[in-house]
Design a protein around this motif. Structure first.
Motif, short mmCIF file in Angstrom:
data_model
loop_
_atom_site.label_atom_id
_atom_site.label_comp_id
_atom_site.label_asym_id
_atom_site.label_seq_id
_atom_site.Cartn_x
_atom_site.Cartn_y
_atom_site.Cartn_z
N VAL A 12 37.09 33.01 40.08
CA VAL A 12 36.42 33.33 40.92
C VAL A 12 37.05 34.28 42.17
O VAL A 12 36.27 35.02 42.67
CB VAL A 12 35.94 32.04 41.75
CG1 VAL A 12 35.38 31.86 43.13
CG2 VAL A 12 35.01 31.11 40.83
N THR A 13 38.23 34.10 42.41
CA THR A 13 38.99 34.95 43.31
C THR A 13 39.53 36.21 42.67
O THR A 13 39.39 37.17 43.45
CB THR A 13 40.23 34.32 44.01
OG1 THR A 13 41.10 34.05 42.77
CG2 THR A 13 39.84 33.01 44.67
N GLY A 14 39.67 36.27 41.53
CA GLY A 14 40.04 37.60 40.67
C GLY A 14 39.02 38.79 40.57
O GLY A 14 39.20 39.86 40.87
N LEU A 15 37.61 38.31 40.37
CA LEU A 15 36.73 39.33 40.04
C LEU A 15 36.45 40.26 41.54
O LEU A 15 36.42 41.53 41.61
CB LEU A 15 35.34 38.79 39.64
CG LEU A 15 35.43 38.21 38.13
CD1 LEU A 15 34.14 37.55 37.68
CD2 LEU A 15 35.87 39.53 37.48
N PRO A 16 36.41 39.57 42.75
CA PRO A 16 36.10 40.37 43.81
C PRO A 16 37.33 41.09 44.26
O PRO A 16 37.24 42.13 44.77
CB PRO A 16 35.73 39.30 45.06
CG PRO A 16 35.26 38.03 44.14
CD PRO A 16 35.88 38.06 43.01
N LEU A 17 38.44 40.61 43.77
CA LEU A 17 39.69 41.16 44.07
C LEU A 17 40.04 42.46 43.30
O LEU A 17 40.26 43.82 43.53
CB LEU A 17 41.07 40.21 43.90
CG LEU A 17 42.33 40.86 44.15
CD1 LEU A 17 42.49 41.16 45.58
CD2 LEU A 17 43.19 39.72 43.73
N LEU A 18 39.26 42.33 42.07
CA LEU A 18 39.51 43.49 41.01
C LEU A 18 38.34 44.46 41.47
O LEU A 18 38.88 45.84 41.57
CB LEU A 18 38.88 43.06 39.45
CG LEU A 18 39.27 44.07 38.41
CD1 LEU A 18 40.50 44.59 38.27
CD2 LEU A 18 38.47 43.27 37.28
N ALA A 19 37.32 44.20 42.03
CA ALA A 19 36.42 45.23 42.68
C ALA A 19 37.05 45.88 43.75
O ALA A 19 36.82 47.18 44.00
CB ALA A 19 35.09 44.59 43.16
#
Length: 102
Positions: free
Chosen positions: A92-99
């Protein structure tokens, strides 16, 4: 009677012109219009693209490094539920961070 020298008419369809030719034609039109009105050409202003809070690309990489350390720490902790709750939180935290990084 005063005769003017006429330039040859370009009958090439605009779709066949390259981007460079279109750009040069636009520049010529701008120069002619500026000369006609005796006004100086207005140069486009360059805006400052840097964020006020510093360098955003560095901040996103620092946040990614913190996320990677947290992921490794969560993987090292013993767990009876096979680390799935931590994995969901990291996703949940990694996908927006990846974007944000890319």
């Amino acid at each position: 009677m005063v005769s003017r020298r006429l330039e040859p008419y370009d009958c090439t369809p605009k779709s066949r012109l390259s981007q460079r030719q279109k750009y040069q034609a636009g520049q010529r039109r701008t120069e002619i219009a500026a000369a006609r009105h005796n006004s100086p050409q207005i140069q486009p202003s360059v805006q400052n693209t840097q964020a006020k809070s510093g360098r955003p690309e560095i901040m996103s990489l620092i946040a990614f490094c913190i996320w990677a350390v947290a992921a490794n720490f969560a993987g090292m902790l013993p767990s009876r539920r096979r680390h799935w709750p931590a994995a969901y939180a990291l996703m949940v935290t990694g996908l927006p961070l990846l974007a944000w990084v890319f």
